[in-house]
Design a protein around this motif. Structure first.
Motif, PDB file in Angstrom:
ATOM      1  N   LYS A  44     -64.374 -60.525 -45.153  1.00 24.88           N
ATOM      2  CA  LYS A  44     -65.787 -60.651 -44.785  1.00 24.88           C
ATOM      3  C   LYS A  44     -66.236 -62.088 -44.518  1.00 24.88           C
ATOM      4  CE  LYS A  44     -67.149 -56.375 -46.987  1.00 24.88           C
ATOM      5  NZ  LYS A  44     -68.028 -55.700 -47.914  1.00 24.88           N
ATOM      6  N   ILE A  45     -65.594 -62.729 -43.553  1.00 25.68           N
ATOM      7  CA  ILE A  45     -66.007 -64.073 -43.134  1.00 25.68           C
ATOM      8  C   ILE A  45     -67.079 -63.938 -42.064  1.00 25.68           C
ATOM      9  CG2 ILE A  45     -65.278 -66.144 -41.898  1.00 25.68           C
ATOM     10  CD1 ILE A  45     -62.597 -65.915 -43.201  1.00 25.68           C
ATOM     11  N   SER A  46     -68.150 -64.701 -42.208  1.00 24.33           N
ATOM     12  CA  SER A  46     -69.193 -64.767 -41.192  1.00 24.33           C
ATOM     13  C   SER A  46     -69.468 -66.233 -40.896  1.00 24.33           C
ATOM     14  CB  SER A  46     -70.476 -64.093 -41.679  1.00 24.33           C
ATOM     15  OG  SER A  46     -70.284 -62.714 -41.873  1.00 24.33           O
ATOM     16  N   LEU A  47     -69.499 -66.585 -39.622  1.00 23.31           N
ATOM     17  CA  LEU A  47     -69.806 -67.955 -39.230  1.00 23.31           C
ATOM     18  C   LEU A  47     -70.277 -67.990 -37.790  1.00 23.31           C
ATOM     19  CD1 LEU A  47     -67.257 -69.358 -37.381  1.00 23.31           C
ATOM     20  CD2 LEU A  47     -66.140 -68.982 -39.549  1.00 23.31           C
ATOM     21  N   SER A  48     -70.925 -69.087 -37.440  1.00 29.91           N
ATOM     22  CA  SER A  48     -71.415 -69.282 -36.090  1.00 29.91           C
ATOM     23  C   SER A  48     -71.222 -70.753 -35.748  1.00 29.91           C
ATOM     24  CB  SER A  48     -72.885 -68.887 -36.004  1.00 29.91           C
ATOM     25  OG  SER A  48     -73.369 -69.061 -34.718  1.00 29.91           O
ATOM     26  N   ILE A  49     -70.567 -71.034 -34.634  1.00 27.17           N
ATOM     27  CA  ILE A  49     -70.289 -72.406 -34.222  1.00 27.17           C
ATOM     28  C   ILE A  49     -70.899 -72.616 -32.845  1.00 27.17           C
ATOM     29  CG2 ILE A  49     -68.507 -74.119 -33.734  1.00 27.17           C
ATOM     30  CD1 ILE A  49     -66.687 -72.483 -35.645  1.00 27.17           C
ATOM     31  N   GLY A  50     -71.746 -73.619 -32.732  1.00 25.23           N
ATOM     32  CA  GLY A  50     -72.431 -73.900 -31.482  1.00 25.23           C
ATOM     33  C   GLY A  50     -71.632 -74.818 -30.570  1.00 25.23           C
ATOM     34  N   GLY A  52     -70.383 -77.904 -28.734  1.00 20.63           N
ATOM     35  CA  GLY A  52     -70.336 -79.311 -29.105  1.00 20.63           C
ATOM     36  C   GLY A  52     -70.125 -79.579 -30.583  1.00 20.63           C
ATOM     37  N   GLU A  53     -70.201 -78.572 -31.414  1.00 20.60           N
ATOM     38  CA  GLU A  53     -69.969 -78.770 -32.848  1.00 20.60           C
ATOM     39  C   GLU A  53     -68.483 -78.923 -33.130  1.00 20.60           C
ATOM     40  OE1 GLU A  53     -73.626 -76.433 -35.034  1.00 20.60           O
ATOM     41  OE2 GLU A  53     -71.743 -75.380 -34.806  1.00 20.60           O
ATOM     42  N   MET A  54     -68.165 -79.760 -34.103  1.00 22.14           N
ATOM     43  CA  MET A  54     -66.790 -79.924 -34.563  1.00 22.14           C
ATOM     44  C   MET A  54     -66.742 -79.492 -36.018  1.00 22.14           C
ATOM     45  SD  MET A  54     -65.811 -83.565 -32.887  1.00 22.14           S
ATOM     46  CE  MET A  54     -64.050 -83.375 -33.072  1.00 22.14           C
ATOM     47  N   ILE A  55     -65.740 -78.687 -36.359  1.00 14.97           N
ATOM     48  CA  ILE A  55     -65.624 -78.208 -37.739  1.00 14.97           C
ATOM     49  C   ILE A  55     -64.207 -78.439 -38.249  1.00 14.97           C
ATOM     50  CG2 ILE A  55     -67.382 -76.443 -37.363  1.00 14.97           C
ATOM     51  CD1 ILE A  55     -64.954 -74.420 -37.570  1.00 14.97           C
ATOM     52  N   GLY A  56     -64.044 -78.420 -39.540  1.00 22.64           N
ATOM     53  CA  GLY A  56     -62.739 -78.433 -40.181  1.00 22.64           C
ATOM     54  C   GLY A  56     -62.536 -77.105 -40.874  1.00 22.64           C
ATOM     55  N   PHE A  57     -61.332 -76.609 -40.838  1.00 25.24           N
ATOM     56  CA  PHE A  57     -61.006 -75.319 -41.441  1.00 25.24           C
ATOM     57  C   PHE A  57     -60.034 -75.596 -42.578  1.00 25.24           C
ATOM     58  CE2 PHE A  57     -59.856 -70.711 -40.629  1.00 25.24           C
ATOM     59  CZ  PHE A  57     -61.139 -70.246 -40.845  1.00 25.24           C
ATOM     60  N   LEU A  58     -60.550 -75.730 -43.794  1.00 21.27           N
ATOM     61  CA  LEU A  58     -59.755 -76.163 -44.935  1.00 21.27           C
ATOM     62  C   LEU A  58     -59.629 -75.060 -45.973  1.00 21.27           C
ATOM     63  CD1 LEU A  58     -61.468 -79.625 -45.468  1.00 21.27           C
ATOM     64  CD2 LEU A  58     -59.381 -79.153 -44.179  1.00 21.27           C
ATOM     65  N   GLY A  59     -58.502 -75.066 -46.680  1.00 22.97           N
ATOM     66  CA  GLY A  59     -58.303 -74.122 -47.776  1.00 22.97           C
ATOM     67  C   GLY A  59     -56.873 -74.170 -48.244  1.00 22.97           C
ATOM     68  N   PRO A  60     -56.612 -73.613 -49.417  1.00 27.09           N
ATOM     69  CA  PRO A  60     -55.245 -73.616 -49.953  1.00 27.09           C
ATOM     70  C   PRO A  60     -54.333 -72.670 -49.171  1.00 27.09           C
ATOM     71  CG  PRO A  60     -56.686 -72.323 -51.354  1.00 27.09           C
ATOM     72  CD  PRO A  60     -57.565 -72.961 -50.316  1.00 27.09           C
ATOM     73  N   ASN A  61     -53.036 -72.800 -49.421  1.00 22.20           N
ATOM     74  CA  ASN A  61     -52.077 -71.893 -48.796  1.00 22.20           C
ATOM     75  C   ASN A  61     -52.437 -70.456 -49.146  1.00 22.20           C
ATOM     76  OD1 ASN A  61     -50.670 -74.077 -47.842  1.00 22.20           O
ATOM     77  ND2 ASN A  61     -49.099 -74.005 -49.435  1.00 22.20           N
ATOM     78  N   GLY A  62     -52.367 -69.585 -48.143  1.00 21.72           N
ATOM     79  CA  GLY A  62     -52.658 -68.178 -48.371  1.00 21.72           C
ATOM     80  C   GLY A  62     -54.129 -67.826 -48.331  1.00 21.72           C
ATOM     81  N   ALA A  63     -54.985 -68.765 -47.927  1.00 22.23           N
ATOM     82  CA  ALA A  63     -56.431 -68.512 -47.919  1.00 22.23           C
ATOM     83  C   ALA A  63     -56.891 -67.744 -46.684  1.00 22.23           C
ATOM     84  CB  ALA A  63     -57.195 -69.834 -48.010  1.00 22.23           C
ATOM     85  N   GLY A  64     -56.034 -67.611 -45.661  1.00 22.75           N
ATOM     86  CA  GLY A  64     -56.395 -66.860 -44.469  1.00 22.75           C
ATOM     87  C   GLY A  64     -56.803 -67.710 -43.280  1.00 22.75           C
ATOM     88  N   LYS A  65     -56.529 -69.009 -43.330  1.00 25.61           N
ATOM     89  CA  LYS A  65     -56.914 -69.904 -42.231  1.00 25.61           C
ATOM     90  C   LYS A  65     -56.210 -69.529 -40.933  1.00 25.61           C
ATOM     91  CE  LYS A  65     -55.383 -73.454 -44.452  1.00 25.61           C
ATOM     92  NZ  LYS A  65     -54.878 -72.812 -45.667  1.00 25.61           N
TER      93      LYS A  65
END
Length: 118
Positions: A44-50, A52-65
């Protein structure tokens, strides 16, 4: 207000993984009556990226990145949820969408030989 490039709502991906039985007899029996466990890779991930926006996708191993990125590009089908990228539904694999995206997967040291120095 900027245009939304990525819209994700309640994105979920579950995998069915066979249970490994110990011993020869149990392994033989599992050929005919296999048991499965459900592994929740993304829940159940929900997000919205506009635009020109820059994001980082961080998390431990196995987090689903990586699983999430694969669903955003249409490589994997989500179990449930809504995904829109650039106004397209990635799993429909429309050629107009595929011409506008790219995804490079791998660890940093695996990519060094492929990157030019300039």
């Amino acid at each position: 207000m900027s245009k939304q490039v990525i819209e994700v709502e309640n994105l979920t991906k579950h995998f069915s993984v066979p249970v490994k039985a110990e011993g020869f007899g149990a392994s033989l029996q599992s050929l005919f009556n296999r048991q499965y466990n459900t592994v929740k890779a993304v829940e159940k991930i929900s997000l919205s990226i506009g635009e020109g926006e820059m994001i980082g996708f961080l998390g431990p191993n196995g987090a689903g990145k990586t699983t999430t990125l694969k669903m955003l590009t249409g490589i994997l089908y989500p179990t449930s949820g809504i995904v829109k990228v650039l106004g397209y539904v990635p799993v429909e694999r429309q050629s107009e969408f595929q011409k506008q995206i790219s995804l490079v997967l791998g660890q940093k040291n695996q990519l060094w030989w492929d990157l030019p120095p300039t």
